[in-house]
Design a protein around this motif. Structure first.
Motif, mmCIF file in Angstrom:
data_model
loop_
_atom_site.group_PDB
_atom_site.id
_atom_site.type_symbol
_atom_site.label_atom_id
_atom_site.label_comp_id
_atom_site.label_asym_id
_atom_site.label_seq_id
_atom_site.Cartn_x
_atom_site.Cartn_y
_atom_site.Cartn_z
ATOM 1 N N UNK A 141 0.216 5.006 9.253
ATOM 2 C CA UNK A 141 -0.014 4.642 8.264
ATOM 3 C C UNK A 141 -2.060 4.272 7.990
ATOM 4 N N UNK A 142 -2.330 4.550 9.216
ATOM 5 C CA UNK A 142 -3.881 4.995 9.390
ATOM 6 C C UNK A 142 -4.530 6.251 8.631
ATOM 7 N N UNK A 143 -3.711 7.659 9.123
ATOM 8 C CA UNK A 143 -4.262 8.752 8.475
ATOM 9 C C UNK A 143 -3.364 9.212 7.073
ATOM 10 N N UNK A 144 -1.961 8.948 7.193
ATOM 11 C CA UNK A 144 -1.328 9.725 6.218
ATOM 12 C C UNK A 144 -0.515 8.828 5.572
ATOM 13 N N UNK A 145 -0.716 7.486 4.811
ATOM 14 C CA UNK A 145 -0.048 6.057 4.394
ATOM 15 C C UNK A 145 1.178 6.633 3.319
ATOM 16 N N UNK A 146 1.110 8.210 2.801
ATOM 17 C CA UNK A 146 2.488 9.122 2.095
ATOM 18 C C UNK A 146 3.235 9.256 2.601
ATOM 19 N N UNK A 147 2.988 9.607 3.556
ATOM 20 C CA UNK A 147 4.359 9.920 4.584
ATOM 21 C C UNK A 147 4.737 8.509 4.945
ATOM 22 N N UNK A 148 3.876 8.318 5.618
ATOM 23 C CA UNK A 148 4.659 6.767 6.225
ATOM 24 C C UNK A 148 5.559 6.073 4.738
ATOM 25 N N UNK A 149 4.939 5.498 4.144
ATOM 26 C CA UNK A 149 6.130 5.275 2.421
ATOM 27 C C UNK A 149 6.932 5.778 3.041
ATOM 28 N N UNK A 150 6.826 7.561 3.022
ATOM 29 C CA UNK A 150 8.528 8.325 2.918
ATOM 30 C C UNK A 150 9.273 8.032 4.031
ATOM 31 N N UNK A 151 8.957 7.060 5.241
ATOM 32 C CA UNK A 151 9.595 7.112 6.391
ATOM 33 C C UNK A 151 9.909 6.026 6.215
ATOM 34 N N UNK A 152 9.572 5.221 5.138
ATOM 35 C CA UNK A 152 10.364 3.531 4.844
ATOM 36 C C UNK A 152 8.583 2.580 5.796
ATOM 37 N N UNK A 153 8.535 3.051 6.682
ATOM 38 C CA UNK A 153 7.619 2.019 7.193
ATOM 39 C C UNK A 153 6.958 0.919 6.197
ATOM 40 N N UNK A 154 6.645 -0.006 6.499
ATOM 41 C CA UNK A 154 6.170 -0.837 5.831
ATOM 42 C C UNK A 154 4.486 -0.591 5.821
ATOM 43 N N UNK A 155 3.305 0.393 5.102
ATOM 44 C CA UNK A 155 2.441 0.852 4.806
ATOM 45 C C UNK A 155 1.387 -1.027 4.552
ATOM 46 N N UNK A 156 1.484 -1.498 3.933
ATOM 47 C CA UNK A 156 0.695 -2.990 3.362
ATOM 48 C C UNK A 156 0.720 -3.698 4.488
ATOM 49 N N UNK A 157 1.812 -3.640 5.047
ATOM 50 C CA UNK A 157 2.178 -5.130 5.873
ATOM 51 C C UNK A 157 1.419 -4.711 7.496
ATOM 52 N N UNK A 158 1.766 -3.462 7.554
ATOM 53 C CA UNK A 158 0.756 -3.170 9.192
ATOM 54 C C UNK A 158 -0.442 -2.965 8.838
ATOM 55 N N UNK A 159 -1.485 -2.062 7.488
ATOM 56 C CA UNK A 159 -2.727 -2.110 7.130
ATOM 57 C C UNK A 159 -3.456 -3.478 6.983
ATOM 58 N N UNK A 160 -2.940 -4.427 6.741
ATOM 59 C CA UNK A 160 -3.219 -5.950 6.473
ATOM 60 C C UNK A 160 -3.579 -6.510 7.999
ATOM 61 N N UNK A 161 -1.914 -6.336 9.032
ATOM 62 C CA UNK A 161 -1.869 -6.424 10.067
ATOM 63 C C UNK A 161 -2.834 -6.299 10.823
#
Length: 271
Positions: free
Chosen positions: A159-179
């Motif tokens: 999520x930190x270094x490749x948020x676009x790829x993280x989104x394609x894998x279904x990771x909750x990018x915003x939640x992780x980065x805010x946390x």
């Protein structure tokens, strides 16, 4: 020598050693993340913005570090939000919050009736005044950070270094980065008690920068950063006692010296 050994019998020195260990864990893990993302000044922005919360808390009679914690969390979330949603560059958001927080803090401390608190303790810290309550909070956040990295390492890194790829894998990018932003803010505020507003940025920057000279593996850098921070903090604490110097500044000088020696060694080794 006997007087030096007797130091360990004093509760304030025992607390200082424990604080060194716990802040080293935070500085190593959180600092590696911040340095690797090339977002060092996020730490500085959050740190200085938190002073606004301290000033407001003092004015209304609340614990200053409670105000600092609230301000730090809001600042970290604000930086994350403005850089992603509001179209404002991250460095600009940091600069605005940095100066705004300091200005608010200075004004409210000035307006506080009666005794004006000693700002030196906030600006430069004093590890020798750490109390049991501070250690409990440091221990809790250190354990939380270790568990966060232990169980969510891959998700945090992707999520930190490749948020676009993280989104394609279904990771909750915003939640992780805010946390992660919230954890960074809390870690910084708790470390202010030890290093102060002025010096805490160096604590989160120098150890991972030195560790990065010896390894390019993220996990190894994180581990080395913890070790470097711990060794530097303990040596600096002892030197502060021997030479009767401010502990926070002595610790940073020790860490800076270690980085300088490491840099020279690497330069000579590559020739």
């Amino acid at each position: 020598m006997t007087d030096f050994i007797d130091l360990f019998s004093y509760a304030f020195f025992q607390n200082a050693l424990l604080a060194s260990i716990l802040t080293s864990v935070l500085a190593g893990i959180i600092g590696t993340y911040v340095v690797a993302r090339r977002s060092v000044f996020i730490s500085g922005g959050i740190t200085h913005a938190s002073f606004g919360g301290m000033g407001i808390a003092y004015y209304f009679g609340f614990p200053p570090f409670l105000g600092a914690g609230i301000f730090a969390i809001l600042s970290s979330l604000g930086i994350e939000w403005t850089s992603n949603k509001a179209g404002l560059r991250e460095d600009s958001a940091i600069a605005i919050l940095w100066s705004l927080g300091m200005a608010i803090g200075i004004i409210f401390v000035f307006l506080t009736p009666g005794y004006t608190p000693n700002l030196m303790g906030f600006l430069f810290g004093d590890i020798l005044t750490v109390k049991q309550t501070d250690l409990i909070w440091l221990g809790a956040i250190s354990l939380s950070v270790v568990l966060l990295i232990r169980f969510f390492y891959d998700a945090i890194i992707i999520t930190a270094f490749d948020p676009d790829y993280a989104k394609t894998t279904g990771l909750p990018v915003k939640t992780i980065r805010y946390t992660v932003s919230i954890f960074i803010a809390i870690a910084i505020v708790l470390s202010i008690k030890v290093m102060g507003i002025i010096l805490v940025l160096s604590l989160f920057t120098i150890p991972p920068s030195a560790a990065n000279l010896f390894s390019k593996s993220y996990k190894k850098v994180m581990f080395l950063a913890v070790v470097i921070s711990l060794v530097g903090s303990i040596i600096g604490l002892f030197m502060a006692y021997v030479f009767d110097l401010p502990s926070g500044a002595t610790i940073i000088l020790t860490l800076t010296g270690f980085y300088t020696i490491s840099r020279i060694y690497k330069l000579l080794a590559t020739k």
